[in-house]
Design a protein around this motif. Structure first.
Motif, mmCIF file in Angstrom:
data_model
loop_
_atom_site.group_PDB
_atom_site.id
_atom_site.type_symbol
_atom_site.label_atom_id
_atom_site.label_comp_id
_atom_site.label_asym_id
_atom_site.label_seq_id
_atom_site.Cartn_x
_atom_site.Cartn_y
_atom_site.Cartn_z
ATOM 1 N N ASN A 87 1.641 -17.286 69.110
ATOM 2 C CA ASN A 87 1.498 -16.697 70.080
ATOM 3 C C ASN A 87 0.762 -15.850 71.189
ATOM 4 N N ASP A 88 0.777 -15.206 70.418
ATOM 5 C CA ASP A 88 -0.912 -14.332 70.835
ATOM 6 C C ASP A 88 -1.955 -14.972 71.384
ATOM 7 N N ARG A 89 -2.214 -16.108 70.541
ATOM 8 C CA ARG A 89 -3.477 -17.095 70.464
ATOM 9 C C ARG A 89 -3.034 -17.539 71.620
ATOM 10 N N GLY A 90 -2.019 -18.079 72.006
ATOM 11 C CA GLY A 90 -1.333 -19.193 72.812
ATOM 12 C C GLY A 90 -1.777 -20.612 72.894
ATOM 13 N N TYR A 91 -0.530 -20.205 71.184
ATOM 14 C CA TYR A 91 -0.407 -21.521 71.045
ATOM 15 C C TYR A 91 0.977 -21.447 69.784
ATOM 16 N N PRO A 92 2.256 -21.517 71.130
ATOM 17 C CA PRO A 92 3.776 -21.339 70.573
ATOM 18 C C PRO A 92 4.150 -22.139 70.003
ATOM 19 N N LEU A 93 3.640 -23.699 70.344
ATOM 20 C CA LEU A 93 3.625 -24.758 69.076
ATOM 21 C C LEU A 93 2.972 -25.368 68.878
ATOM 22 N N GLY A 94 1.756 -24.259 67.916
ATOM 23 C CA GLY A 94 1.090 -24.778 67.430
ATOM 24 C C GLY A 94 0.740 -23.899 65.882
ATOM 25 N N CYS A 95 2.020 -23.878 64.912
ATOM 26 C CA CYS A 95 2.052 -23.367 64.342
ATOM 27 C C CYS A 95 1.560 -23.885 62.551
ATOM 28 N N GLU A 96 1.477 -25.009 63.138
ATOM 29 C CA GLU A 96 1.060 -26.024 61.235
ATOM 30 C C GLU A 96 -0.650 -25.429 61.669
ATOM 31 N N GLY A 97 -1.923 -25.170 62.846
ATOM 32 C CA GLY A 97 -3.032 -25.569 62.804
ATOM 33 C C GLY A 97 -2.874 -24.647 62.950
ATOM 34 N N VAL A 98 -2.681 -23.718 63.490
ATOM 35 C CA VAL A 98 -2.588 -21.482 62.998
ATOM 36 C C VAL A 98 -2.565 -21.685 61.713
ATOM 37 N N SER A 99 -1.641 -22.182 61.101
ATOM 38 C CA SER A 99 -1.473 -21.639 59.932
ATOM 39 C C SER A 99 -2.976 -22.396 58.638
ATOM 40 N N LEU A 100 -3.225 -23.822 59.541
ATOM 41 C CA LEU A 100 -4.490 -24.483 58.337
ATOM 42 C C LEU A 100 -5.626 -23.369 59.180
ATOM 43 N N TYR A 101 -5.815 -22.974 60.199
ATOM 44 C CA TYR A 101 -6.959 -22.346 60.337
ATOM 45 C C TYR A 101 -6.998 -20.804 59.364
ATOM 46 N N MET A 102 -5.986 -19.989 58.999
ATOM 47 C CA MET A 102 -5.324 -18.830 58.189
ATOM 48 C C MET A 102 -6.039 -19.371 57.124
ATOM 49 N N ALA A 103 -5.721 -20.344 56.697
ATOM 50 C CA ALA A 103 -5.427 -20.624 55.280
ATOM 51 C C ALA A 103 -7.684 -21.082 54.894
ATOM 52 N N LEU A 104 -8.026 -21.885 56.386
ATOM 53 C CA LEU A 104 -9.302 -21.947 55.946
ATOM 54 C C LEU A 104 -10.170 -21.084 55.600
ATOM 55 N N ARG A 105 -9.790 -20.054 56.689
ATOM 56 C CA ARG A 105 -10.405 -19.198 57.161
ATOM 57 C C ARG A 105 -10.392 -17.747 55.809
ATOM 58 N N GLY A 106 -9.531 -17.893 54.889
ATOM 59 C CA GLY A 106 -8.626 -16.717 54.291
ATOM 60 C C GLY A 106 -10.055 -17.366 52.752
ATOM 61 N N LEU A 107 -9.862 -18.928 52.258
ATOM 62 C CA LEU A 107 -10.773 -19.702 51.635
ATOM 63 C C LEU A 107 -12.621 -19.673 51.566
ATOM 64 N N GLY A 108 -12.595 -18.956 53.022
ATOM 65 C CA GLY A 108 -13.718 -18.775 53.236
ATOM 66 C C GLY A 108 -14.719 -20.920 54.257
ATOM 67 N N HIS A 109 -13.492 -21.145 55.031
ATOM 68 C CA HIS A 109 -13.989 -22.018 55.311
ATOM 69 C C HIS A 109 -14.069 -22.159 57.025
ATOM 70 N N ALA A 110 -14.146 -23.522 57.479
ATOM 71 C CA ALA A 110 -14.299 -22.749 59.027
ATOM 72 C C ALA A 110 -14.801 -21.363 59.798
ATOM 73 N N ASN A 111 -15.930 -20.797 59.194
ATOM 74 C CA ASN A 111 -16.442 -19.536 59.712
ATOM 75 C C ASN A 111 -16.598 -19.875 61.431
ATOM 76 N N LYS A 112 -17.822 -20.892 61.414
ATOM 77 C CA LYS A 112 -18.464 -21.340 62.681
ATOM 78 C C LYS A 112 -17.731 -21.218 63.970
ATOM 79 N N TYR A 113 -16.164 -21.935 63.481
ATOM 80 C CA TYR A 113 -14.688 -22.062 64.597
ATOM 81 C C TYR A 113 -14.272 -21.086 65.178
#
Length: 375
Positions: free
Chosen positions: A199-225
């Motif tokens: 919600n704070d990042r502006g994706y109230p209907l984007g839970c799948e994408g935001v969750s995927l981004y959290m997982a990727l960043r947590g595991l050291g991926h997608a760092n340039k995005y």
């Protein structure tokens, strides 16, 4: 004849001068000859030729010694000379490199100076306390946390630290901001990933994408995005089985422009595979999900908002009789407790980490069987 005699005299003179100089150089190189003398349990070094007692630094047969500046007594053990500490073995020889002294490890430079603070050797970084002892375990240096393994080597990248999977900067070794060791002893696995509010990042209907981004960043991926750049790569589709329906930044209650907004496991897995390894776990036994988490894989679980009972609705594109879950909400599964309970990291309804019972987890998952593993 006269010229020949003159030349001979000059040659002889030059030769004698050369011999003289050579003799001086040789004498300088071997001028000092050591004579060790022991008195009252201490060793002293004398110049064998002159009988002069030696003091300060002295090298004998390639070995460096230090002799007290006042008494001339040979140093052994630790000695502070000027502003630096040195270590001399029982024979008085100055030590260099790694030294284990009274069950602690120290590092001495080629000059013999004891190292303190951060120091790199053999391609690895280490930290030495003010006493020079090599450190291990968790270390706070400045405002940042680091981890040093049992050999003192600084951790970098994604590492298991006991039951915690943590990410350390690959260059500096600092623990990622927001990561922290689990304080609950009943947790058997804890995967550190950042919490990002959809919600704070502006994706109230984007839970799948935001969750995927959290997982990727947590595991050291997608760092340039950043989150916006990443969400822009999300595949779209006419149905959630093909890609995301609608606009994740608009709408409420899971509906945008009259469409049921979501992206289902198959296209989500393909999206994730563009950044890391990913597996579609649809209809896998719940035990498989647990094993994935224990292996350090973040599981994206298609749960429900508030973990309430699923609400169903049939759409023209539905492929099951029950239709689709209208209170869909995707979360990250990041931990397992001894009693089988599950640790969730949520981007939305209950922002952050919280615990869900094993029974609740199983029942909500098995209602649809939708899940994706990212690693």
């Amino acid at each position: 004849m006269k010229n020949l005699k003159t030349a001979a005299i000059i040659l002889t003179a030059v030769t004698m001068v050369n011999i003289a100089f050579t003799g001086v150089n040789a004498a300088s190189a071997a001028a000092f000859k050591a004579r060790w003398v022991q008195r009252n349990g201490k060793w002293y070094l004398y110049d064998k030729k002159t009988g002069v007692l030696q003091k300060g630094w002295k090298e004998v047969k390639g070995i460096r010694y230090y002799l007290d500046k006042k008494t001339g007594a040979m140093k052994t053990g630790w000695a502070q000379i000027g502003s630096y500490w040195y270590y001399f073995d029982d024979s008085g020889a100055m030590q260099t490199g790694w030294q284990k002294i009274k069950k602690k490890w120290y590092y001495l430079k080629s000059s013999g100076k004891m190292v303190t603070g951060w120091y790199q050797t053999g391609g690895n970084w280490y930290y030495f306390s003010s006493s020079g002892a090599r450190q291990k375990g968790w270390l706070k240096s400045g405002k940042k946390w680091y981890y040093l393994d049992k050999n003192g080597v600084m951790a970098t990248g994604l590492k298991w630290i006991g039951k915690d999977l943590c990410y350390f900067n690959k260059s500096t070794g600092s623990l990622r901001s927001g990561d922290k060791p689990a304080t609950d002893d009943s947790l058997t696995v804890h995967i550190n990933i950042p919490t990002i509010s959809q919600n704070d990042r502006g994706y109230p209907l984007g839970c799948e994408g935001v969750s995927l981004y959290m997982a990727l960043r947590g595991l050291g991926h997608a760092n340039k995005y950043d989150i916006d750049q990443f969400m822009a790569t999300m595949p779209k589709g006419e149905t959630p089985y093909e890609g995301y329906m609608g606009d994740p930044s608009k709408g409420r209650g899971g509906v945008n422009e009259g469409k049921r907004t979501s992206i289902y496991p198959e296209p989500l897995t393909k999206w994730a595979a563009g950044f890391a390894s990913a597996s579609n776990l649809t209809d896998a036994p719940v035990e498989t999900l647990i094993e994935e988490i224990k292996a350090g894989h973040v599981v994206l679980l298609y749960a429900t908002s508030g973990w309430n009972a699923p609400s169903w609705e049939v759409y023209p594109w539905s492929i099951t009789e029950k239709g689709e879950v209208t209170n869909n909400h995707c979360v990250c599964v990041v931990g397992v407790y001894e009693d089988g309970s599950i640790l969730i990291n949520d981007c939305g309804y209950h922002l952050g980490e919280y615990k869900v019972s094993a029974k609740k987890f199983k029942s909500i998952y098995e209602a649809r069987g939708f899940a994706v593993s990212v690693y």
